[in-house]
Design an enzyme around this catalytic site. Structure first.
Site, PDB file in Angstrom:
ATOM      1  N   ASP A  12       3.263 -26.626-113.936  1.00  0.00           N
ATOM      2  CA  ASP A  12       4.190 -27.507-114.669  1.00  0.00           C
ATOM      3  C   ASP A  12       4.034 -27.412-116.188  1.00  0.00           C
ATOM      4  O   ASP A  12       4.263 -28.387-116.909  1.00  0.00           O
ATOM      5  CB  ASP A  12       4.026 -28.985-114.238  1.00  0.00           C
ATOM      6  CG  ASP A  12       4.109 -29.163-112.736  1.00  0.00           C
ATOM      7  OD1 ASP A  12       5.030 -28.579-112.139  1.00  0.00           O
ATOM      8  OD2 ASP A  12       3.254 -29.855-112.161  1.00  0.00           O
ATOM      9  N   LYS A  15       6.582 -22.683-117.673  1.00  0.00           N
ATOM     10  CA  LYS A  15       6.562 -21.203-117.694  1.00  0.00           C
ATOM     11  C   LYS A  15       7.970 -20.620-117.638  1.00  0.00           C
ATOM     12  O   LYS A  15       8.276 -19.641-118.317  1.00  0.00           O
ATOM     13  CB  LYS A  15       5.758 -20.648-116.506  1.00  0.00           C
ATOM     14  CG  LYS A  15       4.278 -20.988-116.564  1.00  0.00           C
ATOM     15  CD  LYS A  15       3.548 -20.448-115.369  1.00  0.00           C
ATOM     16  CE  LYS A  15       3.869 -21.176-114.083  1.00  0.00           C
ATOM     17  NZ  LYS A  15       3.423 -22.567-114.021  1.00  0.00           N
ATOM     18  N   GLY A  39       8.686 -23.276-107.652  1.00  0.00           N
ATOM     19  CA  GLY A  39      10.074 -23.733-107.661  1.00  0.00           C
ATOM     20  C   GLY A  39      10.621 -23.641-109.063  1.00  0.00           C
ATOM     21  O   GLY A  39       9.918 -23.963-110.010  1.00  0.00           O
ATOM     22  N   HIS A  40      11.826 -23.123-109.220  1.00  0.00           N
ATOM     23  CA  HIS A  40      12.425 -23.161-110.536  1.00  0.00           C
ATOM     24  C   HIS A  40      13.921 -23.373-110.411  1.00  0.00           C
ATOM     25  O   HIS A  40      14.529 -23.012-109.420  1.00  0.00           O
ATOM     26  CB  HIS A  40      12.110 -21.894-111.340  1.00  0.00           C
ATOM     27  CG  HIS A  40      12.233 -20.632-110.555  1.00  0.00           C
ATOM     28  ND1 HIS A  40      11.141 -20.009-109.991  1.00  0.00           N
ATOM     29  CD2 HIS A  40      13.301 -19.892-110.219  1.00  0.00           C
ATOM     30  CE1 HIS A  40      11.550 -18.936-109.345  1.00  0.00           C
ATOM     31  NE2 HIS A  40      12.853 -18.840-109.468  1.00  0.00           N
ATOM     32  N   GLN A 227       2.381 -21.149-110.454  1.00  0.00           N
ATOM     33  CA  GLN A 227       1.274 -22.116-110.504  1.00  0.00           C
ATOM     34  C   GLN A 227       0.468 -21.996-111.810  1.00  0.00           C
ATOM     35  O   GLN A 227       1.039 -21.617-112.810  1.00  0.00           O
ATOM     36  CB  GLN A 227       0.372 -21.968-109.265  1.00  0.00           C
ATOM     37  CG  GLN A 227       1.049 -22.382-107.952  1.00  0.00           C
ATOM     38  CD  GLN A 227       1.748 -21.244-107.233  1.00  0.00           C
ATOM     39  OE1 GLN A 227       1.244 -20.142-107.191  1.00  0.00           O
ATOM     40  NE2 GLN A 227       2.892 -21.518-106.666  1.00  0.00           N
TER      41      GLN A 227
HETATM   42  P1  IMP Z   1      -0.149 -24.585-101.633  1.00  0.00           P
HETATM   43  O1  IMP Z   1       0.057 -23.549-102.694  1.00  0.00           O
HETATM   44  O2  IMP Z   1       1.116 -25.042-100.994  1.00  0.00           O
HETATM   45  O3  IMP Z   1      -1.183 -24.153-100.618  1.00  0.00           O
HETATM   46  O4  IMP Z   1      -0.755 -25.883-102.351  1.00  0.00           O
HETATM   47  C1  IMP Z   1      -2.070 -25.874-102.889  1.00  0.00           C
HETATM   48  C2  IMP Z   1      -2.156 -26.663-104.188  1.00  0.00           C
HETATM   49  O5  IMP Z   1      -1.437 -26.002-105.207  1.00  0.00           O
HETATM   50  C3  IMP Z   1      -1.567 -28.069-104.099  1.00  0.00           C
HETATM   51  O6  IMP Z   1      -2.344 -28.915-104.926  1.00  0.00           O
HETATM   52  C4  IMP Z   1      -0.170 -27.909-104.686  1.00  0.00           C
HETATM   53  O7  IMP Z   1       0.314 -29.115-105.250  1.00  0.00           O
HETATM   54  C5  IMP Z   1      -0.451 -26.882-105.767  1.00  0.00           C
HETATM   55  N1  IMP Z   1       0.741 -26.085-106.095  1.00  0.00           N
HETATM   56  C6  IMP Z   1       1.275 -25.093-105.348  1.00  0.00           C
HETATM   57  N2  IMP Z   1       2.352 -24.569-105.967  1.00  0.00           N
HETATM   58  C7  IMP Z   1       2.489 -25.242-107.135  1.00  0.00           C
HETATM   59  C8  IMP Z   1       3.399 -25.127-108.241  1.00  0.00           C
HETATM   60  O8  IMP Z   1       4.306 -24.272-108.262  1.00  0.00           O
HETATM   61  N3  IMP Z   1       3.210 -26.016-109.292  1.00  0.00           N
HETATM   62  C9  IMP Z   1       2.187 -26.930-109.318  1.00  0.00           C
HETATM   63  N4  IMP Z   1       1.320 -27.056-108.286  1.00  0.00           N
HETATM   64  C10 IMP Z   1       1.452 -26.223-107.222  1.00  0.00           C
END
Ligand code: IMP
Length: 454
Positions: A12, A15, A39-40, A227
């Site tokens: 967040d 990017k 997500g974008h 991420q």
């Molecule tokens: P996962 O990637 O779904 O396995 O989630 C693992 C952790 O990464 C969790 O804390 C999610 O909230 C975080 N996370 C995964 N993708 C994103 C993203 O695009 N932005 C922020 N946090 C993310």
């Protein structure tokens, strides 16, 4: 040349906006890790698209590549492509044969494990997209790769090996009844068709070869990290992490190009001018707290801190896009940024949300931590130790709201003097130049000092 974009904090950081800002001269936008957990939102000719796999640049006429380090859910991919096709958009997306496939059983297992962990408040708060279980299978050498979808014998043989294991895990270990997500024949039929479509539409590539050829031909390539650093499986806040490497090293292993290619280009760290965090875990510079997320929160932060947190949260729109849940907010944390700068070797920074911090008398930055009487300039390796760190805050004078579009047009020297002091401190501490400063959500609301492709 190449430009790699990496989130320096907890995701967040904005990017997408920087990829947009710097990406104009790019011919190819490649992702190197993650899947449809990112997500974008892309606005194209006034229409808004929510995408999680198709890189935003692909909607703007660039080639999008999902590298071998990605985990790809073909259902999501083709849903997104079909939605775009309905609007007469035909993005050129290539998928690495070596990328791993997310199957429906991965999503189910992701959910089951989170449910079990939630009984002891240990859930990670995953996106539920099956990311972790798919990378587990990759590391366990039982995963299926995108290239396997185009060979019926291989596809069936691998499904026959792995699906009964997954079914047993769900039913016998967790005691959950499962459905067609675990049905070999149904999976075979659906995924065989995806393989055919990927081949028919000429979407399959050996990512490293493909990208190397494009670079040899003189193309500009952006590597788009999803991420952020603190969610990196190795360098993040384990176990509250995703299962891949958003840090810059991932751009080499996740695409099949050498570290010299990534390091020979620019590596831009994206920084939000304060800090936000979704869900649980340590946050030493947190301002107030959010019930249910902040460990040990009892609403006792004090009126002033609560008011500051609320003000920054409102100004920065720090609410979950899907859930609407308030995000935790805090002061900028330099130990996090020093850690991120070292781990990815940033050659430049983009600092977003300088406008959000306008209007405060004074601002603070967590310069270092104190842990057991010792000063730390970077984050400790364990989550438990990190949770015991006390921040050492430095105070900066605030700046007034401004006509940010005019500032963006006039350049860095037009920024309020106190904002420049704040930014110069960050740049000096990290020994890294600032290439861009975000002063609003739009592409034109950025102060650009250096365009990495030029
Ligand atoms: P996962 O990637 O779904 O396995 O989630 C693992 C952790 O990464 C969790 O804390 C999610 O909230 C975080 N996370 C995964 N993708 C994103 C993203 O695009 N932005 C922020 N946090 C993310």
């Amino acid at each position: 040349m190449t430009v790699t974009i990496v989130g320096a904090q907890l995701g967040d950081e904005g990017k997408g906006g920087i990829v947009d800002l710097f990406g104009e001269p790019a011919d190819v936008v490649a992702r190197y890790q993650g899947g449809d957990n990112a997500g974008h939102t892309v606005v194209h000719e006034g229409v808004e698209y929510k995408l999680s796999l198709v890189p935003s640049g692909a909607v703007r006429g660039k080639i999008g590549v999902l590298g071998n380090g990605c985990v790809v859910n073909p259902r999501t991919l083709f849903d997104e492509l079909d939605t775009l096709a309905d609007r007469d958009l035909d993005p050129d997306v290539r998928v690495a044969r070596r990328a791993h496939v997310i199957f429906p059983y991965h999503r189910v297992l992701d959910g089951i494990e989170e449910d079990v962990k939630s009984e002891t408040d240990d859930e990670v708060g995953t996106t539920g997209r099956g990311i972790g279980p798919t990378y587990e299978d990759k590391a366990g050498r039982r995963g299926l790769r995108i290239g396997d979808l185009t060979d019926e014998d291989v596809l069936r043989r691998k499904l026959e090996y792995v699906v009964p294991q997954k079914r047993a895990l769900a039913e016998d270990v967790y005691g959950v009844d499962v459905g067609e997500e675990f049905d070999i024949d149904a999976l075979f039929e659906e995924y065989r068709e995806y393989g055919e479509r990927l081949a028919d539409e000429d979407m399959l590539v050996n990512a490293g070869d493909f990208l190397a050829e494009r670079l040899d031909a003189g193309d500009n390539v952006i590597f788009e990290g999803a991420q952020g650093t603190l969610i990196d499986i190795d360098h993040g806040n384990y176990p509250y992490v995703t299962s891949s490497n958003p840090t810059a090293g991932g751009a080499a292993t996740g695409t099949g190009l050498g570290p010299d290619v990534i390091g020979g280009g620019e590596i831009i760290g994206i920084v939000k001018a304060y800090l936000s965090r979704v869900g649980s875990g340590p946050m030493p510079t947190e301002l107030a707290g959010v019930e249910g997320d902040t460990p040990g929160y009892e609403g006792n932060a004090g009126e002033r801190e609560e008011a500051l947190a609320t003000e920054i949260r409102e100004a920065g729109g720090e609410y979950g896009t899907v859930t609407g849940r308030p995000r935790r907010v805090g002061w900028l944390d330099m130990p996090i940024l020093r850690h991120a700068t070292r781990a990815s070797g940033f050659s430049g920074l983009a600092v977003n949300h300088i406008d959000t911090l306008a209007g405060f008398d004074e601002l603070k930055i967590g310069h270092s931590y104190t842990l057991d009487g010792e000063e730390l300039l970077t984050i400790p390796a364990t989550t438990e130790e990190w949770g015991h760190c006390e921040p050492n805050l430095r105070t900066f004078e605030g700046w007034d709201d401004a006509d940010w579009e005019a500032v963006a047009a006039d350049g860095y020297d037009a920024l309020p003097a106190n904002a420049q002091t704040y930014l110069d401190y960050i740049s000096d501490e990290l020994d890294t130049p600032i290439y861009a400063v975000g002063v609003g959500p739009g592409r034109e609301q950025s102060v650009v000092r250096e365009r990495p492709f030029e």
